[in-house]
Structure formats: C-alpha cells, structure tokens
Scaffold this motif. Structure first.
Motif, PDB file in Angstrom:
ATOM      1  N   PRO A 188      85.115  90.255  14.022  1.00  0.00           N
ATOM      2  CA  PRO A 188      84.734  91.075  15.177  1.00  0.00           C
ATOM      3  C   PRO A 188      85.262  92.499  15.146  1.00  0.00           C
ATOM      4  O   PRO A 188      84.564  93.433  15.553  1.00  0.00           O
ATOM      5  N   ALA A 189      86.468  92.685  14.652  1.00  0.00           N
ATOM      6  CA  ALA A 189      87.059  94.026  14.661  1.00  0.00           C
ATOM      7  C   ALA A 189      86.290  95.016  13.801  1.00  0.00           C
ATOM      8  O   ALA A 189      86.386  96.224  14.006  1.00  0.00           O
ATOM      9  N   THR A 190      85.502  94.508  12.846  1.00  0.00           N
ATOM     10  CA  THR A 190      84.736  95.389  11.961  1.00  0.00           C
ATOM     11  C   THR A 190      83.378  95.754  12.542  1.00  0.00           C
ATOM     12  O   THR A 190      82.633  96.519  11.929  1.00  0.00           O
ATOM     13  N   CYS A 191      83.048  95.194  13.711  1.00  0.00           N
ATOM     14  CA  CYS A 191      81.697  95.325  14.254  1.00  0.00           C
ATOM     15  C   CYS A 191      81.614  96.295  15.416  1.00  0.00           C
ATOM     16  O   CYS A 191      82.567  96.472  16.190  1.00  0.00           O
ATOM     17  N   VAL A 192      80.448  96.900  15.563  1.00  0.00           N
ATOM     18  CA  VAL A 192      80.127  97.705  16.731  1.00  0.00           C
ATOM     19  C   VAL A 192      79.702  96.752  17.847  1.00  0.00           C
ATOM     20  O   VAL A 192      78.803  95.935  17.647  1.00  0.00           O
ATOM     21  N   PRO A 193      80.317  96.817  19.036  1.00  0.00           N
ATOM     22  CA  PRO A 193      79.955  95.898  20.112  1.00  0.00           C
ATOM     23  C   PRO A 193      78.529  96.121  20.611  1.00  0.00           C
ATOM     24  O   PRO A 193      77.963  97.212  20.463  1.00  0.00           O
ATOM     25  N   THR A 194      77.968  95.082  21.209  1.00  0.00           N
ATOM     26  CA  THR A 194      76.663  95.225  21.854  1.00  0.00           C
ATOM     27  C   THR A 194      76.856  95.142  23.375  1.00  0.00           C
ATOM     28  O   THR A 194      77.665  95.865  23.930  1.00  0.00           O
ATOM     29  N   GLU A 195      76.179  94.222  24.012  1.00  0.00           N
ATOM     30  CA  GLU A 195      76.126  94.230  25.475  1.00  0.00           C
ATOM     31  C   GLU A 195      77.370  93.603  26.114  1.00  0.00           C
ATOM     32  O   GLU A 195      78.052  92.787  25.505  1.00  0.00           O
ATOM     33  N   ILE A 196      77.624  93.990  27.351  1.00  0.00           N
ATOM     34  CA  ILE A 196      78.585  93.292  28.208  1.00  0.00           C
ATOM     35  C   ILE A 196      77.783  92.429  29.162  1.00  0.00           C
ATOM     36  O   ILE A 196      77.000  92.942  29.973  1.00  0.00           O
ATOM     37  N   GLN A 197      77.937  91.115  29.051  1.00  0.00           N
ATOM     38  CA  GLN A 197      77.168  90.174  29.857  1.00  0.00           C
ATOM     39  C   GLN A 197      78.096  89.351  30.750  1.00  0.00           C
ATOM     40  O   GLN A 197      79.248  89.082  30.375  1.00  0.00           O
ATOM     41  N   PRO A 198      77.612  88.931  31.925  1.00  0.00           N
ATOM     42  CA  PRO A 198      78.461  88.149  32.836  1.00  0.00           C
ATOM     43  C   PRO A 198      79.014  86.883  32.186  1.00  0.00           C
ATOM     44  O   PRO A 198      80.194  86.556  32.373  1.00  0.00           O
ATOM     45  N   GLN A 199      78.176  86.180  31.417  1.00  0.00           N
ATOM     46  CA  GLN A 199      78.611  84.907  30.836  1.00  0.00           C
ATOM     47  C   GLN A 199      79.470  85.094  29.589  1.00  0.00           C
ATOM     48  O   GLN A 199      80.456  84.379  29.394  1.00  0.00           O
TER      49      GLN A 199
END
Length: 340
Positions: A188-199
C-alpha cells in the motif's frame, strides 16, 4: 520531437485547477519522451507529495494490458477462436449466441441487475454473473461497453489455463515484458490512494472496483496496479515490437482495426477503442481509459503515444469535470501529434 504545448498545458491544468490531486504522464514520439510527475498523491486525510515510481490502480486498463494480450495469445496458440460461443467454456451462462468476438468488442448485449451485488461472496458473485444476466436487444447490433464481457473473458482464460486469470496475466504478460512494478498485490505505501468510502475508508493498495475487490485473483476487468514506467514499457512494446514478440504482426493488426461483427465501420477492435488520426490518411489509433483516472492513446503507424495516470476518484468519484477535460485533452493531443 514535437513539443505538444496545448496538450501539456491542459494536463497541467488538471492539477493546478484541483481537478485531480496529481498526475504522472509521458508523451512519446519515436525515441523521444516528455515526462512529468506533479501534484499530490493524496489530499486527505493529509497532503502527500506525488513522487515518481508510485503505483496506480489502473482500473479498466487491466482489460487491455492484461486480459486482451492473454486472449490474443490463446487464439494464436489455437486454443481459442473468436467465433467460439461463450457457452463452450462457460456453460452456466446458457445463451448460445454471444461469442468471444462479441465479448472483446462489447457487442454481446449481456446485461442484467444483480441485487446486493457488492455484498456477495466471491463464489456467489460469479454464479450471479453467469446465471442472472441475459442477452438484450443490443446483441450484435450496438456497442455497449460493459465489465461483464471481461469478467467472462477472465473466466474463460481460467478454464483454459487452469489458474486464476490474474496469475496468468502476471506470468504471461507482466514477467516477459519485465513490467517490474506491475502487480495485483502491491504494498500500500507504494500506491497512489483512490477514493475515501464510508465502508472501506481510504482505499490504498487495494483495488477500487467493487467487483474486483470481491473476486480477487479471478477478475479480468480490473485489479492491476502499475507505474508510469510499466505502462510505457507495455505501450512501446505493443507499437514497436509486437509486444516483444508475444503477439504476431497479424494479431497486432487486429488490435488496430475494427473487429466488431456489425455492418459498417465502428470504433472497437479487440478490447480497444479506435480513434482516427488527424493525419491525411486518417489511420486508426487505439485508446482505453480507466475509471480511476488513467488512459492510453497509441499510434503504431507513427510510433507515438500518451500514457496518463491520475487518481481522479480521490477523495471522491464525483468528478464530472475531469471527464469533460479528458475528452478535450484527447482532441488536443490528436491535433498536436500531427503538427509540424
């Protein structure tokens, strides 16, 4: 090399106007390249600078970078034919009409509603996709882009190769092309984040697409993460060396020509969308986009291309202005790539 001033200005504006947090792109013209990495990897819960070499969730670019080349190789090996009916490999589907060609060109007409789809377990979700869908009136008449076509293609690959589709892609495409940053299981640390979702909270290092999130290694429509260098390697290999010899010239010809079963000329090859060059001969280019904010445009005839990676769904997927700007950038690039 052409300088592409308007295209670059429009790409830069995506970041400076806050339409995307950051952008990584390369425009290549023969051996020459223009490359930029700018902006943020994320804006929330705190700003993080985007750096070169980060991995992006490619979303539907998985289809053309992974699933299409594997299907093409199976056709070359005589293990699969474009005219084969889907039910030959997936008998639970039941309808004898759609073929492999229909799946690849999004002319299968396969559609349907699966209640509570994103809450199902993997086995139940696959069963629902195979048994709860139907072939509608668009079959063999219209192009209707749908992930279900590539879910089916992934499961057909699994039937023939006796391994999860994502494992097959890794072994048959990513490894031979030495796409060393490309993976279905990134740190995960190497990745660009995507969406912030409630779940799910902040999605980082796991696939954004809900179907791919459930199906895991058995999904052929999304799930691949890769760096800008990985996609440049793939793109150059496809237009310059027939994917490093993995594909025959005749098969690559099929990727750059209309392969729909419909009368007249249409905008789909095997998996790819076709665009017309602005050159005098109006030759065909290929392109594809990903929901997360990724795209490729490739011209085999002139050895040109554009690879763009953003996380336009961060922090939210509600981002219509990005889609409008993307269309403008496509048009600008097609014009500038032919300029003297």
């Amino acid at each position: 090399m052409r300088s592409y001033p308007k295209t670059i200005a429009q790409l830069t504006a995506l970041v400076t106007e806050g339409i995307v947090p950051g952008i990584s792109y390369v425009i290549f013209d023969g051996p020459a390249e223009i490359r930029r990495v700018q902006g943020l990897a994320q804006t929330r819960p705190f700003p993080e600078t985007l750096v070169a070499g980060m991995k992006y969730d490619l979303a539907s670019l998985t289809k053309v970078v992974g699933t299409v080349p594997v299907i093409a190789m199976l056709i070359q090996e005589g293990r699969l034919r474009l005219a084969d009916p889907v039910v030959k490999y997936l008998p639970a589907f039941g309808d004898p009409r759609p073929t492999i060609r229909h799946l690849l060109t999004h002319t299968s007409g396969i559609s349907g509603y699966i209640p509570h789809r994103d809450e199902l377990a993997p086995v139940a979700l696959k069963r629902a996709f195979l048994t709860a869908m139907h072939v509608d009136s668009s079959f063999n008449r219209q192009i209707r882009y749908a992930d279900v076509n590539f879910l089916y293609l992934g499961w057909i690959i699994e039937k023939l190769c006796q391994a999860p589709v994502q494992e097959v892609i890794a072994n048959r495409i990513l490894a031979p092309l030495q796409m060393t940053g490309a993976t279905f299981n990134p740190a995960p640390a190497t990745c660009v984040p995507t969406e912030i979702q409630p779940q799910r909270g902040l999605i980082r290092g796991t696939v954004h697409d809900p179907k791919a999130y459930i199906l895991g290694a058995h999904c052929g429509c999304a799930g691949l993460f890769a760096t800008l260098d990985d996609l440049l390697t793939f793109s150059r290999a496809l237009v310059e060396t027939n994917l490093a010899g993995l594909l025959t010239p005749a098969m690559v010809d099929c990727l750059f020509s209309d392969q729909t079963p419909l009368a007249g000329e249409h905008s789909r090859s095997l998996g790819w969308k076709l665009l017309h060059s602005r050159a005098a001969d109006h030759h065909l280019l290929i392109s594809h986009t990903g929901f997360t904010g990724t795209w490729l445009i490739l011209d085999r005839q002139t050895d040109q291309g554009m690879v763009v990676l953003t996380n336009r769904v961060h922090p939210t997927a509600r981002n219509q202005v990005y889609l409008d700007r993307r269309d403008q950038i496509f048009a600008t690039y097609l014009h500038e790539m032919q300029a003297n």
